[in-house]
Design an enzyme around this catalytic site. Structure first.
Site, PDB file in Angstrom:
ATOM      1  N   HIS A 101      -7.993   1.809  -2.082  1.00 35.43           N
ATOM      2  CA  HIS A 101      -8.866   0.733  -2.564  1.00 35.43           C
ATOM      3  C   HIS A 101      -9.171  -0.304  -1.484  1.00 35.43           C
ATOM      4  CE1 HIS A 101      -5.114  -1.664  -3.377  1.00 35.43           C
ATOM      5  NE2 HIS A 101      -5.920  -2.673  -3.127  1.00 35.43           N
ATOM      6  N   ASP A 131      -3.918   6.190  -4.633  1.00 29.72           N
ATOM      7  CA  ASP A 131      -4.332   4.972  -3.922  1.00 29.72           C
ATOM      8  C   ASP A 131      -3.876   4.985  -2.465  1.00 29.72           C
ATOM      9  OD1 ASP A 131      -5.719   2.566  -3.746  1.00 29.72           O
ATOM     10  OD2 ASP A 131      -3.939   1.372  -4.160  1.00 29.72           O
ATOM     11  N   GLY A 207      -4.207  -8.735   0.470  1.00 31.28           N
ATOM     12  CA  GLY A 207      -4.039  -8.622   1.918  1.00 31.28           C
ATOM     13  C   GLY A 207      -2.785  -7.857   2.283  1.00 31.28           C
ATOM     14  N   ASN A 208      -1.774  -7.862   1.388  1.00 27.72           N
ATOM     15  CA  ASN A 208      -0.594  -7.024   1.580  1.00 27.72           C
ATOM     16  C   ASN A 208      -0.881  -5.556   1.301  1.00 27.72           C
ATOM     17  OD1 ASN A 208       1.423  -9.664   0.666  1.00 27.72           O
ATOM     18  ND2 ASN A 208       2.124  -8.287   2.291  1.00 27.72           N
ATOM     19  N   SER A 209      -1.912  -5.278   0.536  1.00 26.02           N
ATOM     20  CA  SER A 209      -2.176  -3.906   0.108  1.00 26.02           C
ATOM     21  C   SER A 209      -2.269  -2.957   1.291  1.00 26.02           C
ATOM     22  CB  SER A 209      -3.483  -3.841  -0.691  1.00 26.02           C
ATOM     23  OG  SER A 209      -3.326  -4.376  -1.968  1.00 26.02           O
ATOM     24  N   GLY A 260      -4.766  18.645 -18.274  1.00 26.60           N
ATOM     25  CA  GLY A 260      -5.958  18.491 -19.094  1.00 26.60           C
ATOM     26  C   GLY A 260      -5.652  18.097 -20.522  1.00 26.60           C
TER      27      GLY A 260
END
Length: 368
Positions: A101, A131, A207-209, A260
């Site tokens: 992200h 992610d 900002g840590n991501s 599914g």
């Protein structure tokens, strides 16, 4: 969604102010409250404090942590084009790991190392369902060495350090503990949940991501996924990262196993409505046509008397002999122990009788 968009909304909500020249996301907002500084800048001093064990870990790790600058991000709310910022860390001699992200919506991505060096990158690949993303750096300083992923599964109470660039404050370290393991975490648009997530009370902010959550040996136990609220932060586990990142480096993508099905964790009401012998497992609420479970598992109908309760579907309580008490356990088992094409043995309750069904896993459909 890029961190820049997430941070923009949070910043506006908190500060009620404009953004200046960049999306506030992870980009440093140029307002009266702007902060800057590099805590690792080397100034020749003779009177340095002694520090601590945490200082030793920081000094061993910080050269390998990068600031990720993302350009060409379009804000879906305003159409404004700006930039965002996150964190990353060196995985091998040339590849840097960060969050999907953080980088997925950008046109160009640059890195800045703590020694001040800048470099351009190539986006190797991203994986929405974990992610995670991988960048190939054009330049890596001699001081930067790859960080190791921990081979030990974290435990609640374990001390951890979060290192990254919250709000553009380069080289920031915060301390905390592992607050929880085996979490599932909703994606930003809530159409999926990340599996095998670590919860921490170490302070993490926009900002840590993409930065590392490390143990006191300096090994990465998770890739930070920013914060969920006061004293709650999250990280994609090293166990998940060790499966996804090498595949992205080799092929540009990662295939997740897929049954599914829609599901719900069995609670007291579901157990009573289905005459289950015990309150455990997951009930199949939906079977996706044409996917792996189609023709193998049976879905419930929804009873609408009062609260909606699924009735009559298969209730899964074991897979390959492993207990599946809830949806978190199912998600973790599939992601860490299986791959598309594997055949799993499912123990379930059907119409009051215990039965075993074999199911060959498919691949989760791509969202992009």
């Amino acid at each position: 969604m890029n961190d820049s968009v997430l941070d923009r909304r949070g910043f506006l909500a908190l500060a009620g102010t404009g953004l200046g020249g960049a999306l506030a996301g992870c980009a440093e907002p140029r307002t009266a409250h702007s902060m800057e500084g590099n805590s690792s800048s080397q100034i020749d001093r003779d009177d340095l404090a002694e520090g601590s064990t945490y200082t030793d870990v920081y000094e061993a790790v910080i050269d390998s942590v990068t600031q990720v600058q993302v350009f060409g991000i379009e804000d879906p709310l305003t159409g404004e084009v700006g930039q965002g910022q996150g964190s990353g860390f060196l995985f091998d001699d040339s590849h840097v790991v960060t969050n999907d992200h953080v980088v997925a919506d950008g046109d160009e991505i640059d890195l800045q190392y703590v020694n001040g060096d800048w470099t351009s990158t190539r986006l190797v690949g991203t994986d929405y369902y974990s992610d995670l993303a991988v960048l190939e750096a054009d330049h890596v300083p001699d001081e930067a060495t790859p960080l190791s992923l921990s081979e030990e599964y974290p435990v609640v109470g374990q001390e951890v350090l979060a290192i990254g660039n919250p709000f553009g404050l380069e080289g920031t370290m915060t301390r905390g503990i592992v607050s929880g393991v085996d979490r599932t975490l909703d994606t930003f648009d809530r159409d999926f949940a990340y599996s095998n997530v670590i919860q921490t009370d170490a302070a993490v902010n926009p900002g840590n991501s993409g930065g590392p959550l490390v143990d006191l040996d300096g090994d990465v136990i998770g890739v930070i996924n920013a914060g969920g609220g006061d004293n709650i932060g999250f990280a994609i586990s090293a166990a998940m990262t060790s499966r996804v990142v090498p595949s992205i480096i080799d092929t540009g993508e990662y295939e997740h196993p897929y049954m599914g099905i829609g599901l719900a964790t069995v609670d007291r009401h579901i157990a009573e409505a289905n005459d289950l012998p015990k309150r455990t497992g997951i009930i199949v609420t939906h079977v996706e046509p044409g996917e792996a479970a189609d023709g193998v598992l049976e879905e419930a109908t929804i009873r609408r008397e009062g609260d909606p309760i699924p009735v009559g579907g298969d209730v899964i309580f074991e897979i390959d002999g492993e207990p599946i008490p809830d949806r978190h356990a199912l998600s973790t088992y599939l992601e860490l122990e299986t791959s598309p094409g594997d055949t799993i043995e499912i123990e379930c309750w059907r119409d009051g009788t215990e039965t075993t069904e074999s199911l060959t896993l498919g691949s989760r459909p791509s969202t992009r």
